[in-house]
Design an enzyme around this catalytic site. Structure first.
Site, PDB file in Angstrom:
ATOM      1  N   ASP A  54       0.837  -1.255   0.021  1.00 41.83           N
ATOM      2  CA  ASP A  54      -0.104   0.009   0.082  1.00 41.83           C
ATOM      3  C   ASP A  54       0.906   1.123  -0.007  1.00 41.83           C
ATOM      4  OD1 ASP A  54      -1.822   2.249   1.044  1.00 41.83           O
ATOM      5  OD2 ASP A  54      -3.252   0.671   0.965  1.00 41.83           O
ATOM      6  N   ARG A  56       0.425   3.919   0.807  1.00 41.16           N
ATOM      7  CA  ARG A  56       0.234   4.898   2.209  1.00 41.16           C
ATOM      8  C   ARG A  56       1.026   4.505   3.367  1.00 41.16           C
ATOM      9  NH1 ARG A  56      -5.963   4.523   2.008  1.00 41.16           N
ATOM     10  NH2 ARG A  56      -5.185   2.322   1.748  1.00 41.16           N
ATOM     11  N   HIS A 108      -1.569  -3.115   8.500  1.00 39.65           N
ATOM     12  CA  HIS A 108      -2.270  -1.646   8.475  1.00 39.65           C
ATOM     13  C   HIS A 108      -3.921  -1.958   8.372  1.00 39.65           C
ATOM     14  CE1 HIS A 108      -3.425  -0.707   4.202  1.00 39.65           C
ATOM     15  NE2 HIS A 108      -2.591  -1.593   4.050  1.00 39.65           N
ATOM     16  N   CYS A 111      -6.442  -2.262   5.373  1.00 38.92           N
ATOM     17  CA  CYS A 111      -5.923  -3.161   4.177  1.00 38.92           C
ATOM     18  C   CYS A 111      -6.703  -3.585   3.115  1.00 38.92           C
ATOM     19  CB  CYS A 111      -4.961  -4.079   4.749  1.00 38.92           C
ATOM     20  SG  CYS A 111      -3.898  -5.026   3.494  1.00 38.92           S
TER      21      CYS A 111
HETATM   22 CO    CO Z   1      -2.566  -3.274   2.819  1.00 35.39          CO
END
Ligand code: CO
Length: 224
Positions: A54, A56, A108, A111
């Site tokens: 990801d 982020r 996270h 997700c």
């Molecule tokens: Co993720």
């Protein structure tokens, strides 16, 4: 906040990345003229990070560290499975060559991979990857099925996916040989919040094979 992020993303262009690189080099050298001389001499990061792809959740920014500090492996939903040669190669190199003292699996909340795994929709080839997370759901369905709120259930599966990842790392000969040879190595599980930017330590740190199920313990350990 969301509109700001999308406006920013629209400004990212191919040429902009190269321009950004030049600006970063100039700013970095202005602050530390020896930065690249030092880093080009070699790396000795004390930490291996296994995280989600990801965009982020970048390891360095969210831990306030810089290039050279963290050896990184990322895949969709930070899955740790026994047969992943990519992950095993990274782990072996990090543990036995770089001699990291910490391996952190960082998932996270929010997700997309975990949310897809909890659902029934087909997405394509990624379904095969995410099925590993469905297997974790099956291991813990007694707990997960009792959580009626979808977001909360996803959040708990994010945590359980990290915890299973930590357990899977401790089952490897790579990690167990390291411990058997008296080397310090901690395997940790974290969960990052996209909403607050904060990391939660899931308190599953494992530093020996004392508490591993007996079926996974290896006793013909290889010396370094
Ligand atoms: Co993720």
């Amino acid at each position: 906040m969301c509109s700001k992020i999308s406006e920013h993303s629209q400004q990212i262009t191919y040429e902009g990345l190269l321009k950004g690189n030049k600006e970063w080099v100039a700013a970095t050298l202005a602050e530390d003229p020896t930065f690249f001389d030092r880093l080009s001499a070699g790396q000795k990061p004390p930490v291996l990070w296994i995280g989600c792809s990801d965009s982020r959740v970048p390891a360095n920014q969210i831990t306030n560290t810089t290039p050279g500090d963290i050896f990184v492996h990322r895949n969709i939903a930070n899955v740790v499975v026994h047969t992943d040669m990519n992950m095993l190669s990274v782990l072996d190199y990090a543990v036995n060559v770089l001699e990291v003292e910490h391996v952190i699996v960082c998932g996270h909340y929010g997700c997309g991979g975990v949310e897809a795994a909890i659902g029934n929709k087909q997405f394509g080839i990624i379904d095969n990857w995410l099925r590993n997370i469905k297997d974790i759901y099956r291991l813990h369905y007694h707990e997960l099925d009792l959580i009626s709120d979808h977001k909360q259930r996803c959040a708990r599966l994010v945590e359980l996916n990290v915890i299973e990842g930590v357990f899977n790392l401790t089952k490897t000969s790579i990690v167990q040989n390291r411990w058997a040879n008296g080397k310090k190595l901690g395997v940790h599980g974290w969960a990052y919040s996209l909403e607050t930017g904060l990391i939660t330590d899931l308190k599953v740190t494992t530093e020996s094979n004392d508490h591993i199920s007996s079926v996974f313990k290896m006793d013909n350990l290889k010396p370094l």
